[in-house]
Every structure is written in structure tokens, then in C-alpha cells.
Scaffold this active site. Structure first.
Site, PDB file in Angstrom:
ATOM      1  N   ASP A 173      73.593  75.936 -27.135  1.00 19.97           N
ATOM      2  CA  ASP A 173      73.923  74.602 -27.619  1.00 19.97           C
ATOM      3  C   ASP A 173      72.646  74.066 -28.353  1.00 19.97           C
ATOM      4  O   ASP A 173      71.683  74.350 -28.053  1.00 19.97           O
ATOM      5  CB  ASP A 173      74.275  73.582 -26.845  1.00 19.97           C
ATOM      6  CG  ASP A 173      75.054  72.362 -27.550  1.00 19.97           C
ATOM      7  OD1 ASP A 173      75.193  72.524 -28.380  1.00 19.97           O
ATOM      8  OD2 ASP A 173      75.142  71.385 -26.979  1.00 19.97           O
ATOM      9  N   ALA A 230      55.922  79.331 -31.757  1.00 17.70           N
ATOM     10  CA  ALA A 230      56.559  79.789 -30.441  1.00 17.70           C
ATOM     11  C   ALA A 230      56.327  81.331 -30.079  1.00 17.70           C
ATOM     12  O   ALA A 230      56.388  82.366 -31.338  1.00 17.70           O
ATOM     13  CB  ALA A 230      58.135  79.780 -30.408  1.00 17.70           C
ATOM     14  N   LYS A 274      63.265  74.203 -34.426  1.00 18.31           N
ATOM     15  CA  LYS A 274      63.556  75.441 -35.424  1.00 18.31           C
ATOM     16  C   LYS A 274      63.678  74.596 -36.665  1.00 18.31           C
ATOM     17  O   LYS A 274      64.617  73.842 -36.937  1.00 18.31           O
ATOM     18  CB  LYS A 274      64.543  76.159 -35.046  1.00 18.31           C
ATOM     19  CG  LYS A 274      64.792  76.644 -33.523  1.00 18.31           C
ATOM     20  CD  LYS A 274      66.084  77.342 -32.935  1.00 18.31           C
ATOM     21  CE  LYS A 274      66.504  78.587 -33.782  1.00 18.31           C
ATOM     22  NZ  LYS A 274      67.689  79.300 -33.114  1.00 18.31           N
ATOM     23  N   ILE A 288      58.477  87.476 -31.849  1.00 21.00           N
ATOM     24  CA  ILE A 288      58.560  87.979 -33.285  1.00 21.00           C
ATOM     25  C   ILE A 288      59.046  86.952 -34.166  1.00 21.00           C
ATOM     26  O   ILE A 288      59.853  86.338 -34.002  1.00 21.00           O
ATOM     27  CB  ILE A 288      59.376  89.221 -33.297  1.00 21.00           C
ATOM     28  CG1 ILE A 288      58.853  90.247 -32.690  1.00 21.00           C
ATOM     29  CG2 ILE A 288      59.409  89.710 -34.970  1.00 21.00           C
ATOM     30  CD1 ILE A 288      59.823  91.522 -32.170  1.00 21.00           C
ATOM     31  N   ARG A 289      58.138  86.861 -35.370  1.00 23.31           N
ATOM     32  CA  ARG A 289      58.494  85.639 -36.335  1.00 23.31           C
ATOM     33  C   ARG A 289      60.056  85.901 -36.861  1.00 23.31           C
ATOM     34  O   ARG A 289      60.181  87.089 -37.047  1.00 23.31           O
ATOM     35  CB  ARG A 289      57.586  85.643 -37.386  1.00 23.31           C
ATOM     36  CG  ARG A 289      56.210  85.022 -37.012  1.00 23.31           C
ATOM     37  CD  ARG A 289      56.314  83.468 -36.522  1.00 23.31           C
ATOM     38  NE  ARG A 289      54.939  83.159 -36.294  1.00 23.31           N
ATOM     39  CZ  ARG A 289      54.324  83.122 -35.139  1.00 23.31           C
ATOM     40  NH1 ARG A 289      54.747  83.854 -34.121  1.00 23.31           N
ATOM     41  NH2 ARG A 289      53.164  82.622 -35.199  1.00 23.31           N
TER      42      ARG A 289
END
Length: 569
Positions: free
Chosen positions: A372, A316, A337, A319-320
């Protein structure tokens, strides 16, 4: 007992447990009106948490019953296919058949640890296609529009009654009439042929909503009456919503689930879909509290999207993260995620702690400011759609969560969340000063409203917030959240020595809000605007005041629409 009789018994047990859990769900939902009328706001929050836990409790009971009845893993595939066929037959004419299918899937998933995600064992695809319409009269009231506007409103409030007096009924009717006449031209008003309102009142937090639509020959508009209860235990109409964007935010993914009592959820969600065509079907089921079925509908939507696209999954943008590895499919509106195997030295937390934080958000009132998230086990991705660079990064950061087959990547545990533009990316790219100002104001409001919901956001770097297409700022990084009472807010020592803080006795739960300005946003011009708008966030006094309110049990209410459409009182 022979296998067919056993298969019938297993199918019957699953359905009877589902019916029992739905009755339980309904009983809690039905109590929302009395809690609203009596202003029982703490009980409202407890009921919301209880309703979320029903599913897992019912699922565990069902699985235990089945283990008691049969030796699960000694039964062959034919037996389980037979159970599914019998279960599907039992669902004929069932008013919640789609939710029952999801419950069945959960039982099979639990029995076989999610290894049998196959349509011959589970309802990966629905057993039938639901066509909205036949049950419409069961879920919608229609109102006569041949009378005056005021008379139409009178007939609505004769139908929707609450055991609480109006603060000023005539004023509210006048406000509603004025708002509708302002929204529609005389010609449009004359052309209105129907006003339809869903039968259940939608309760959430300290508000209640009558949700419907105005039907004209050329267009259909939302028609939503927002009700609240005054401190004097009286009912008042707060607003009339007729814009889709206002209704969309009201049904937003960062809000708690509605309590809307219906025995026909498929028909209700179909009606809502007609009102909100830009919302995905799974989002509407989730908004009604059927979050498990929402996950099922999401997965079906995901499979369909995969069939119709050919882009590849990639990391994505932004920033990581130090705790989560996040990736997405550019053409699809969610992010995936995964908790990393190891965290950076600065993160003194465990994997279980991260899961607990995500559970806390699920159970909390998200006040329109916390996204959510939906937890999945053994989620499967086609390997040929994964970018090689992403696979390498996943192997380097999340190897313990990955299983590779010849053509699939199976991720044992992940969260799925609505995709937003990371706020740091947005502020780097946005050139319009008004939009930047709005985003920073929204950031401050977001932090404040989360705090007033009794959650300390912890890591408030702007990269941990996203901005929606409606310009709302939403928090989405939960690994350092905690309840407000778990932090000790302190002033920095007054000293000429810049290193004085190092000489202080600093406890693990101490927080110095004066330091927030140095890391919430980076660039000096952005810091200046944030301090102008929300300088109180940088004071320990502000945070201690919020702590006091939370400790007292004060429950806040934040309307999902802007203050300028609220009616004068």
C-alpha cells in the site's frame, strides 16, 4: 453575517459533511456481511473501491460549500483559528472525533493548497489524547471460560450469527477445540480467565474473521477464527489463529482494507494495538479503511520520531530506479518515493501514467502481494537532517518537485511506502540455501497471485520486489503495471536464427514470457531454482490461462496464513 457567526457556520458545515461521509462509509461497510453470505464477490470488490472514493467526494463537496458561503482568502488568520476552536468544541463527545479532525485538516489543506500546515489552523496535533477503556464494552464481547471449551465455542456462535448454514458445525467445533488444546497446555487452559472478541466481524475478500484474544494471568494470545463460504453456499471455519505473526500478516500492509462496522474506531484500533504491539497505530487505522486518518497518525508519528532521533535522510539502498527517486531515514520504517522529472529512454511513459498506476493499485485487491502506498502533498523535511549527497541527487533528478526555504525542503508530491529489503540485495547477502529457496518460491507466488488479481506486473526484475521480516515477497514498483487484458502473450518464433524476433511484427502490447527467465533474476543458479519452482511463468500458455480466468470474472482468494494451519474438511 459577522465573523463569529460565519466561523460557527463553516465549522458546522465541515462537521455535518464529515458525519454524512461516515454514514456513507458505514452503510457500505455494513453491507459486507450480506455480500459475504450471498457470495457476491464482484460486488465486494466494487464496494471496496466505492468506499475509498467516498472521502475525496465528501471533501470536494465540503470545499465547494465553503467557497459558496465565504470569500475564503479574504478572511484573516484570526478567523480560521476561530473556526478551528469552534470545531474542536463541537467534537466534544463525538464518537469519531479523531477522524473528524483529519477531515477538517483535509478541508483546510484543500482550501490553502497545503500551505498552512500549522497547529493553530489545523489539528497537526490531536485536540485531545484518547485513553482506551471507557468504550471497551461498546466494541468487545466477553465469553465465559468456566465452562468446557466446546461450550465456549457454542456461545461464540450464538453471538456471531450469519444468514448462511454451516457446512458441518460439529466438525468445525471439534477442529476449533483440537486447535486450542494443541496450542495451550492443560495448565494454561485452566488459567484462562477471559476470551474477548471484537463485536464487528472483519470481512475482506472471500473471508470473514472474528478477532479477539485469550487472557491468562501471565500472557495474552491472539484468538482469531477465520471463516469462509463454500461453493455450496455454506459456512465453514477455515482456521484458528493464535500466533502473533499470523495475525500480523493478516493485518499486513500489502492487503486490502477490512470492512468492520463500528461507531468507535479509536477503541477498536486501541484493542488491535494491544494484540499487535509491533504494528504502528497508523497501520491499524488504515487496515480498517480509514486510510486518510492513518496518514494523519503517520505524520504525527513521523514528527515524534524526528524529535527523538538525529540520523539523516539518505538515498535508499539498492539499484536506483528509472522512474522514482527513493530515499529513507535509516532509523525509520518507511521509504519516500518521488517521481523523477525525466525518465530513461527505455521508459515510454508519462508522469500522469505513473500516478494512474499507483491509483490502480490503491483501488485493486492487493492480495497480500502489493505494498500500500500513501500520497502526500507539500511534505516538509528539515534541511539539517538531509544528507548533502541526497540533496544534490534530488536536485539532479526531481528539481520540479522541490521547494527550499531557509530551514526546510518541501516536496510537492511524494509517496510513502513501508520499508522492505530489496529482493536483489537480500539474494546477494543471504547464504542460507533454504532461505534463498523460500525467497525464490515466494517471488514466483507473488507474480502469480498479482496476475490472478488481474494485474500484469510489467517490470518483473527482482529489484522491484521486497522481502518482509516474515519472509514474504511483496511487489512495490508500479510504473509498468496494467490490467491483464491489456497485454498480448506470445510464444517466441521457432528458428535457428537468434535474431528472428527482430523480424517479427512486434506490437507495443506484445509480451514473450519465454524471455522472463533472462531478466527476473540474474545469476544462473537462481534462474535454475526459479524455473524448477515456477517454470510455467515462462510460458505464454500460462499467462493466457490467467487472462481467460480474469476475463471470466473469476475472483481468487489467498489466505494470509499458511496452508498447514487450515482445518481439514
Amino acid at each position: 453575517m459577522h465573523d463569529t457567526a460565519l466561523a460557527k457556520k463553516v465549522a458546522y458545515q465541515i462537521l455535518s459533511q464529515f458525519d454524512k461521509s461516515y454514514r456513507w462509509f458505514t452503510r457500505i461497510t455494513r453491507g459486507a456481511q450480506e455480500r459475504f453470505e450471498q457470495g457476491k464477490w464482484k460486488e465486494t470488490q466494487v464496494a471496496s473501491k466505492q468506499r475509498i472514493t467516498i472521502y475525496e467526494t465528501s471533501l470536494s463537496d465540503t470545499v465547494a460549500e465553503i467557497y459558496h458561503l465565504i470569500a475564503v482568502h479574504r478572511k484573516d488568520e484570526t478567523f480560521w483559528q476561530q473556526v478551528k476552536r469552534i470545531f474542536a468544541q463541537q467534537l466534544e463527545g463525538h464518537p469519531q472525533f479523531e477522524l473528524a479532525e483529519t477531515f477538517y485538516n483535509s478541508v483546510i489543506g484543500r482550501l490553502f493548497k497545503h500551505r498552512k500546515i500549522d497547529n493553530s489552523f489545523m489539528f497537526v496535533l490531536p485536540s485531545r489524547c484518547y485513553l482506551p477503556g471507557p468504550d471497551r464494552p461498546k466494541v468487545v464481547n466477553s465469553f465465559d471460560t468456566t465452562t468446557t471449551v466446546a461450550q465456549m465455542y457454542h456461545s461464540i456462535f450464538k453471538c456471531y450469527r450469519y444468514n448462511i448454514p454451516f457446512e458441518n458445525y460439529d466438525r468445525d467445533i471439534a477442529n476449533l477445540e483440537t486447535a486450542l488444546r494443541k496450542r495451550l497446555t492443560t495448565t494454561q487452559l485452566a488459567s484462562v480467565h477471559t476470551v474477548e472478541i471484537l463485536k464487528p466481524t472483519f470481512f475482506r475478500g472471500k473471508a470473514a474473521y472474528l478477532i479477539g484474544r485469550i487472557c491468562m494471568p501471565e500472557e495474552t494470545l491472539p484468538f482469531v477464527i477465520s471463516l469462509q463460504r463454500s461453493d455450496n453456499s455454506e459456512l465453514f471455519v477455515d482456521a484458528l489463529l493464535t500466533e502473533r505473526k499470523d495475525l500480523s500478516v493478516t493485518f499486513g500492509f500489502a492487503r486490502s482494507y477490512f470492512m468492520a462496522d463500528t461507531q468507535n474506531p479509536a477503541e477498536v484500533s486501541a484493542f488491535l494495538q494491544e494484540l499487535l504491539p509491533n504494528k504502528k497505530h497508523f497501520e491499524l487505522y488504515m487496515s480498517l479503511g480509514h486510510y486518510k486518518h492513518g496518514k494523519t497518525v503517520f505524520y504525527r508519528n513521523f514528527l515524534q520520531h524526528m524529535e527523538n532521533t538525529d540520523d539523516r535522510f539518505e538515498a535508499a539502498p539498492g539499484i536506483r530506479g528509472l522512474v522514482m527517486m527513493v530515499f529513507h531515514l535509516p532509523s525509520y520504517g518507511v521509504v519516500f518515493k518521488i517521481i523523477k522529472d525525466e525518465f530513461a529512454e527505455s521508459k515510454k511513459i508519462t508522469r500522469e501514467h505513473v500516478k494512474d498506476c499507483y491509483r490502480l493499485v490503491k483501488m485493486s485487491d492487493r492480495v497480500g502481494r502489493m505494498a500500500d502506498t500513501h500520497e502526500y502533498m507539500n511534505f516538509r523535511f528539515p534541511l539539517n537532517r538531509m544528507h548533502p549527497a541526497l540533496i544534490e541527487e534530488l536536485k539532479a533528478t526531481c528539481a520540479s518537485s522541490l521547494t527550499f526555504t531557509d530551514n526546510e525542503l518541501i516536496i510537492s508530491h511524494l509517496y510513502i511506502e513501508r520499508k522492505m529489503t530489496p529482493l536483489n540485495v537480500y539474494l546477494q547477502q543471504e547464504t542460507d540455501k533454504d532461505n534463498v529457496y523460500n525467497a525464490l518460491n515466494e517471488l514466483g507466488l507473488c507474480i502469480k497471485q498479482i496476475a490472478m488479481a488481474n494485474i500484469f506486473p510489467g517490470d518483473m526484475l527482482h529489484k522491484n520486489f521486497g522481502i518482509t521480516r516474515h519472509g514474504r515477497v511483496i511487489f512495490y514498483d508500479y510504473d509498468e503495471i496494467c490490467l491483464m487484458h491489456e497485454r498480448h502473450f506470445r510464444e517466441l518464433p521457432k528458428s535457428d536464427d537468434p535474431y528472428a524476433i527482430d523480424t517479427l511484427s512486434v506490437g507495443p502490447n506484445d509480451v514473450f514470457p519465454e524471455q522472463f527467465e533472462h531478466f527476473i533474476v540474474g545469476k544462473r543458479p537462481l534462474k535454475t531454482i526459479l524455473k524448477q519452482l515456477h517454470g510455467d511463468l515462462m510460458t505464454a500458455e500460462y499467462w493466457r490461462t490467467v487472462q481467460t480466468k480474469c476475463a471470466r470474472g473469476d475472483i481468487q482468494h489467498f489466505t494470509p496464513y499458511s496452508a498447514d494451519i487450515r482445518f481439514p474438511r
